[in-house]
Every structure is written in structure tokens, then in C-alpha cells.
Design an enzyme around this catalytic site. Structure first.
Site, PDB file in Angstrom:
ATOM      1  N   SER A  35       0.846  -1.135  -0.102  1.00  0.00           N
ATOM      2  CA  SER A  35       0.223   0.033  -0.075  1.00  0.00           C
ATOM      3  C   SER A  35       0.890   1.283   0.150  1.00  0.00           C
ATOM      4  CB  SER A  35      -0.758   0.001   1.316  1.00  0.00           C
ATOM      5  OG  SER A  35      -2.007  -0.916   1.015  1.00  0.00           O
ATOM      6  N   GLU A  75      -2.071 -14.204   1.562  1.00  0.00           N
ATOM      7  CA  GLU A  75      -2.745 -13.407   2.703  1.00  0.00           C
ATOM      8  C   GLU A  75      -4.084 -13.395   3.000  1.00  0.00           C
ATOM      9  OE1 GLU A  75      -2.287  -8.518   3.325  1.00  0.00           O
ATOM     10  OE2 GLU A  75      -1.590  -9.325   1.692  1.00  0.00           O
ATOM     11  N   ASN A 123     -12.729  -5.490   1.970  1.00  0.00           N
ATOM     12  CA  ASN A 123     -14.075  -6.614   1.755  1.00  0.00           C
ATOM     13  C   ASN A 123     -14.949  -5.920   0.695  1.00  0.00           C
ATOM     14  OD1 ASN A 123     -12.856  -7.858   3.734  1.00  0.00           O
ATOM     15  ND2 ASN A 123     -14.296  -7.930   5.252  1.00  0.00           N
ATOM     16  N   GLU A 124     -15.211  -4.932   0.280  1.00  0.00           N
ATOM     17  CA  GLU A 124     -15.762  -4.369  -0.933  1.00  0.00           C
ATOM     18  C   GLU A 124     -15.052  -5.045  -2.207  1.00  0.00           C
ATOM     19  OE1 GLU A 124     -16.508  -1.847   2.428  1.00  0.00           O
ATOM     20  OE2 GLU A 124     -14.786  -2.411   1.465  1.00  0.00           O
TER      21      GLU A 124
END
Length: 411
Positions: A131, A254, A397-398
Site C-alpha cells: 500500500s 494473505e 472487503n468491498e
């Protein structure tokens, strides 16, 4: 779900239990009881993982040729279940569970020989550089530049930019990192996968405060800055520009994993807490029908999750890729963990309140009030806040719902 284990499996279970009783000592148990995120500080974590390594059990999913125990899917399930039932810490995933499978599949023989043994022995600690400040769930938009350079030391990349939410970067010896090596093609095709030494000049690690508040030895996430950081081209995994392929493979590990044993342990603890706390009618909270309904619903979710895990891991045993099933596990597992952390705070009731107030005081730079309450309450509010991130890391989660809709439902 009812499972019939063979006599050999039962014997293996007893062997695991006996080892845990000896290796998971009182000091480790005391540290784990005060962990907000299920891990120990680095010294405790390394001590635990080295004990696992000495027994040959640090990497149950590794192939035997690389130092794994060569277990069946049933043995791995028994092992993880017994660790969870005893409240043992999980291993730090960045090295053993995430970058190691990528090195095994895509690394050169030299990279395998160099990196896999110290990962297995926990002599080298890893962090993940995915990220960035403006590239989270849309990871393909990452901007950390890796420009080519060459001098007397040979070919290398020069890195400039930053990574964020980098778990335990302050402890890490090495990072596996996605970098942008090209802007001339599709975004995904301009990304490469590098392994870099965290002690290289030009790397700065800056701690990020989080909502769960500081706890001794448990500072978790960081931002990492790169200023003209030189990384040898020999540290690249696979081909230049193919990093997106390797990253997607890593994310299967992951996002997948075993959630149900951890959930069973947490739900058992919630029941213990509720047995001590009073309900609205003056009796035990555990006897309150509304609370019991909530607890039962989580037990059902954990049981359903366990069934899916067993089916997925059985497929892996026969050589089937995890694929989109890792998104299902990540989605359901993290949301059930969050729900369990909420119910734990509800069960503790006012006993958890001083720790919520402590968290806000520490984040705002005020002196925290003396902590009063049962020992178990000290981690419930921090754990509740800590688990808010579980539905975001590894791809929100989206995003997992989009993956499931596309690859499973065909939408």
C-alpha cells in the site's frame, strides 16, 4: 460438521498437545494474554517461532523439500486447531506465509538458497511494501518509482517514494516490495516485485499512531520513505513488469488462511466473561436469552467458516489453487472476527470502559487514568479498535465482493 480422525491422527493430536504444554511457557502465555492483535513483541515472537522451528513445525504449509514437515491437510488442521485452542500466537505471516511461497514458485535457485532458510528459522524478519498513501485497494495505481542505474557495483534500481500501513517495518530486516518500473504500458504491466534490505541507506521508517492506542511492544504500522534507495537488480523476483502476477499469487496466501480456530478461542473467552458479568435481570449475562442468541449466531458462523476452510484446504492438498476462495475466506473470516470483538466488549460492559478512555487519552497526548478492572478487560477495547482494519488490509472487503461476483458468480 463431524470429523472422524484415524488413530494416527489422534496420536498426532496428543503429540502436538504435549509439545505445546512444554514449549508454550508461562512467560509467553502472560504476554499473549495482554496482546491486542494476537501477536507478541518481537523478542517474544521470535522466541516462539524459533521453538516451532526447532521442532520442525514453523512452516506447516511448506513443501518438505524446503524444510516443511510434509503434513497432510488433516495434520495441518489438527495442528492449527490445537495451537488456537491453547491460545498460542500465530507466526508472523510476512516471511513464512507470504513472501516465501512467491520465492519458492518464482525465485531463482540462488534466491531460494539465500532467503528461504533464514525465513524458516526466523533469523530474518520481513515486512510487506504494497500500500501507498494514494494506492490502497486500487493497488495497481502505486507510484513508488524504481529507475534503472548502473555503476561499478553492477545494475540496480533507484527507489523514490513511500509505502504506508507497513506492519512491523520497525522490526524488519527485509521488505518485499511492489515498485513501478515502467509507465509505458497498462498499469499492472509496469509493476515489478523487489526484495530489499531495510538497512539500505535512504530508508526511513516512521511510526503511525492507531485508534487502538499504544501498548508496550505492540506498535504495529508505519510509513516507510525511500530516498534514492539502491536495490540490486538481482533482488528482483521473476521478470521486470510481471510483479502484478506475483503479487496476486501472494495475496492468495494473505487473504486465505485459517480463521475458525482463532474464533473458537475468542468465543470461548466471551462465554467466560459473560459468565462473570451481570445481566439486566440481575443474573448472569451468559443466561440472558438475547446475549445467548448473539453468541450462538457467531458459533454458527464459525462452524460454517470451518467447513469452507476444510473444503478449500482439501482442494489445495490435491493441487487446486485457492483462487477466489481466498476472497471468501478473507471476507467471512475478518467480518466474523470483528463481530466477535464487538460482542466481547459488550460482554465486559463497564469493565472495558476505562480502556476505551485510556486509548483516547493516549492518542490525544493526555495522561491516562489509572486502569481499574479485571485483567482480561485490558485488551478487549484495543482489540475491538485493532480489528477495524481487518476488513481493509489484504484488499478491502468491498474489493473481495467484487472478485467473488466476477470470478465465482460470473457477473
Amino acid at each position: 460438521m463431524h470429523l472422524d480422525f484415524s488413530p494416527q491422527d489422534q496420536q498426532f493430536r496428543e503429540e502436538v498437545r504435549a509439545w505445546i504444554a512444554q514449549a508454550y511457557d508461562a512467560d509467553l502465555r502472560a504476554m499473549m494474554a495482554q496482546s491486542k492483535n494476537g501477536y507478541l513483541d518481537k523478542a517474544g515472537q521470535v522466541r516462539w517461532q524459533k521453538a516451532l522451528h526447532a521442532r520442525g513445525w514453523a512452516a506447516p504449509n511448506w513443501p518438505k523439500e524446503y524444510g516443511g514437515p510434509g503434513w497432510s491437510a488433516t495434520e495441518r488442521f489438527i495442528f492449527q486447531s490445537e495451537l488456537a485452542a491453547a491460545g498460542c500466537p500465530p507466526v508472523s505471516p510476512m516471511g513464512l506465509k507470504m513472501v516465501a511461497p512467491v520465492i519458492m514458485k518464482y525465485g531463482t535457485p540462488e534466491q531460494k538458497q539465500r532467503f528461504l532458510p533464514p525465513i524458516l528459522s526466523s533469523d530474518v524478519w520481513w515486512c510487506q511494501g504494497y500500500s501507498e498513501p494514494n494506492s490502497g485497494s486500487d493497488l495497481a495505481s502505486l507510484q513508488l518509482r524504481a529507475d534503472h542505474g548502473s555503476d561499478g557495483d553492477g545494475e540496480h534500481y533507484i527507489l523514490n517514494g513511500s509505502k504506508i500501513w507497513t506492519t512491523h517495518a520497525q522490526w524488519a530486516d527485509w521488505m518485499f516490495c511492489l515498485v513501478r518500473t515502467s509507465r509505458e504500458s497498462k498499469r499492472q504491466e509496469g509493476i515489478s516485485f523487489l526484495l530489499l534490505d531495510m538497512h539500505t541507506p535512504g530508508i526511513t521508517v516512521s511510526a503511525l499512531p492507531t485508534l487502538d492506542g499504544p501498548m508496550p511492544g505492540q506498535q504495529e504500522v508505519n510509513q516507510v520513505f525511500f530516498e534514492n534507495v539502491r536495490v540490486p537488480v538481482a533482488n528482483r523476483i521473476g521478470e521486470e513488469g510481471k510483479g502484478w502476477t506475483y503479487a496476486k499469487y501472494l495475496l492468495e496466501f494473505e487473504r486465505g488462511g485459517t480463521y475458525s480456530p482463532m474464533l473458537r478461542k475468542q468465543l470461548s473467552k466471551i462465554a467466560e466473561i459473560a459468565a462473570e458479568q451481570p445481566g439486566d435481570d440481575g443474573g448472569r449475562l451468559l443466561d440472558d436469552p438475547v446475549f445467548r442468541r448473539k453468541l450462538a449466531a457467531l458459533h454458527l458462523r464459525a462452524a460454517a467458516l470451518e467447513a469452507v476452510e476444510l473444503r478449500v484446504f482439501s482442494g489445495v492438498e490435491s493441487g487446486t489453487s485457492i483462487g477466489a476462495a481466498s476472497s471468501m475466506l478473507k471476507l467471512t473470516g475478518t467480518e466474523t472476527l470483528q463481530a466477535a470483538s464487538e460482542l466481547a466488549v459488550e460482554a465486559a460492559g463497564p469493565a472495558a470502559l476505562p480502556f476505551v478512555q485510556d486509548t483516547w487519552a493516549e492518542l490525544q497526548g493526555r495522561d491516562a487514568q489509572p486502569r481499574v478492572g479485571p485483567d482480561y478487560a485490558a485488551v478487549l477495547a484495543p482489540r475491538y479498535f485493532n480489528y477495524r482494519k481487518a476488513s481493509i488490509y489484504g484488499g478491502s472487503n468491498e474489493i473481495q465482493r467484487n472478485i467473488i461476483a466476477k470470478l465465482v458468480l460470473g457477473l
